[in-house]
Write an enzyme that holds these catalytic residues in place. Structure first.
Site, PDB file in Angstrom:
ATOM      1  N   LYS A 120     -12.696  -1.690   6.930  1.00  0.00           N
ATOM      2  CA  LYS A 120     -11.945  -2.595   7.791  1.00  0.00           C
ATOM      3  C   LYS A 120     -12.408  -2.464   9.246  1.00  0.00           C
ATOM      4  O   LYS A 120     -12.910  -3.413   9.821  1.00  0.00           O
ATOM      5  CB  LYS A 120     -10.462  -2.325   7.639  1.00  0.00           C
ATOM      6  CG  LYS A 120     -10.064  -2.316   6.152  1.00  0.00           C
ATOM      7  CD  LYS A 120      -8.628  -2.365   5.905  1.00  0.00           C
ATOM      8  CE  LYS A 120      -8.317  -2.197   4.419  1.00  0.00           C
ATOM      9  NZ  LYS A 120      -8.326  -3.460   3.683  1.00  0.00           N
TER      10      LYS A 120
ATOM     11  N   ASP B 147      -1.763   6.962   6.022  1.00  0.00           N
ATOM     12  CA  ASP B 147      -2.834   6.069   5.596  1.00  0.00           C
ATOM     13  C   ASP B 147      -3.098   5.110   6.756  1.00  0.00           C
ATOM     14  O   ASP B 147      -2.278   4.251   7.070  1.00  0.00           O
ATOM     15  CB  ASP B 147      -2.400   5.298   4.352  1.00  0.00           C
ATOM     16  CG  ASP B 147      -3.425   4.280   3.881  1.00  0.00           C
ATOM     17  OD1 ASP B 147      -4.488   4.147   4.529  1.00  0.00           O
ATOM     18  OD2 ASP B 147      -3.155   3.607   2.862  1.00  0.00           O
TER      19      ASP B 147
ATOM     20  N   TRP C 105       0.819  -1.214   0.000  1.00  0.00           N
ATOM     21  CA  TRP C 105       0.000   0.000   0.000  1.00  0.00           C
ATOM     22  C   TRP C 105       0.849   1.259   0.000  1.00  0.00           C
ATOM     23  O   TRP C 105       0.508   2.263  -0.631  1.00  0.00           O
ATOM     24  CB  TRP C 105      -1.010  -0.030   1.137  1.00  0.00           C
ATOM     25  CG  TRP C 105      -2.048  -1.073   0.859  1.00  0.00           C
ATOM     26  CD1 TRP C 105      -2.197  -2.283   1.469  1.00  0.00           C
ATOM     27  CD2 TRP C 105      -3.042  -1.028  -0.182  1.00  0.00           C
ATOM     28  NE1 TRP C 105      -3.219  -2.996   0.881  1.00  0.00           N
ATOM     29  CE2 TRP C 105      -3.754  -2.258  -0.132  1.00  0.00           C
ATOM     30  CE3 TRP C 105      -3.393  -0.085  -1.147  1.00  0.00           C
ATOM     31  CZ2 TRP C 105      -4.804  -2.552  -1.003  1.00  0.00           C
ATOM     32  CZ3 TRP C 105      -4.440  -0.377  -2.017  1.00  0.00           C
ATOM     33  CH2 TRP C 105      -5.122  -1.588  -1.938  1.00  0.00           C
TER      34      TRP C 105
END
Length: 361
Positions: A197, A173, A102
């Protein structure tokens, strides 16, 4: 059939209490005679839902006065591009720390928009199995911001500390570990997180941004890409993901009622310990991540022979445990044990893992 233990990395399992309340309110929200997903986003009913969700999120994270909270769309992936577009402020460079898949995507997006992207540190030398200590970071002179990925969902690597960036805005993030533990938001210029999530359904992205960083894009970004647009309209420039915001609000209330983020962290530490303790004691399974940097949210592990993977997954499914297959880029297994995964699910997984290992002699 009974509910399974869903170890998916996202969209992920949600609290059963939240799902039950949403089901109860599906046809008639609080006597309004309509479902939340039918409401006008500008009607008083939904405005009250959004306002309450924001207020509860501010309470959970103890967000400092002045910081803006935005409920947006496009996932964290869109933020990879919005961040350099909005925060460059005419500066020449941005700093990124590379800890896995990511972070890699965020870096690639920035390279298409920023004049220079400095790789301040990278864990590639050891297959992204650790967090580079800050003493090894090499920050550029006067960067626009410093960016890091707080938890790598695929590799199972997590920061258990907040980097120091001095006067440079710190950007993170936090898609896969936000709300899993208390957080000092004041140390950040911008935090962003996809909801699917620890927060709610896919389709919602939360951005928390310091007020002095709004409206500084050079050149000014297109209207929908400008944080100033969404701050001014209070996330209502266009139709927001209304039902996802509603579910997120229910999740926030559930967290507040169960000890807040301190309570969530206590539960997450306990769950992770059950699985990691088992892995550490096993000579059949292995986890590649440095102990100090292991994620509490995503636990990758491997079997001694990849040829056993399909059989392991089939047996887990028979026992009501799903979505344990590791990401295609790394293989093996991955158990995502976000806030809503009960410790009973982790214990069931460990019990099955022991049974499977014993069956292979």
């Amino acid at each position: 059939m009974p509910r399974v233990f869903n170890f998916s990395a996202g969209p992920a399992t949600l609290p059963e209490e939240v799902l039950a309340q949403a089901a109860e309110e599906m046809l008639d929200w609080h006597g309004s005679g309509q479902s939340v997903m039918e409401m006008s986003h500008r009607g008083k009913e939904f405005i009250s839902i959004a306002a309450e969700a924001e207020a509860d999120l501010r309470t959970l994270l103890d967000i400092p006065d002045g910081y803006h909270v935005l409920f947006l769309q496009g996932g964290a992936t869109l933020q990879f591009e919005l961040i350099p577009m909005n925060l460059m402020r005419g500066k020449r460079s941005v700093d990124y720390v590379h800890t896995g898949e990511w972070a890699k995507k965020a870096i690639a997006a920035a390279r298409g928009l920023a004049p220079s992207v400095n790789l301040a540190a990278s864990a590639e030398d050891r297959g992204f199995t650790y967090v580079p200590p800050q003493s090894t970071w090499r920050l550029s002179d006067d960067p626009a911001y410093v960016h890091y990925t707080a938890n790598e969902t695929i590799g199972g690597v997590e920061y258990h500390w907040i980097p120091e960036a001095g006067d440079v805005p710190l950007v993170s993030d936090m898609s896969s570990n936000i709300l899993s533990k208390p957080l000092d938001v004041s140390k950040f210029g911008l935090i962003y997180a996809g909801a699917q999530k620890n927060i709610g359904p896919a389709g919602l992205t939360i951005v928390i941004i310091r007020p002095d960083l709004v409206g500084l894009g050079v050149p000014t970004p297109p209207l929908m890409m400008d944080y100033a647009t969404h701050v001014k309209s209070e996330s209502m420039h266009n139709t927001p993901p209304t039902y996802a915001i509603y579910i997120a609000g229910l999740v926030f209330k559930r967290l507040l009622a169960t000890g807040g983020l301190a309570g969530a962290e206590e539960r997450n530490i306990a769950k992770a310990a059950v699985l990691y303790d088992f892995l550490d004691a096993s000579d059949f399974y292995a986890n590649p991540v440095d102990v100090a940097d292991r994620s509490r949210m995503n636990v990758p592990f491997t079997l001694p022979d990849p040829a056993l993977d399909a059989e392991f997954l089939a047996g887990a499914k028979e026992r009501g445990m799903v979505q344990l297959k590791g990401h295609r880029s790394v293989g093996g297994m991955r158990a995502s044990i976000y806030n809503a995964m009960p410790i009973e699910g982790v214990r069931a997984l460990v019990s099955y893992m022991a049974e499977f290992a014993a069956s292979k002699g």
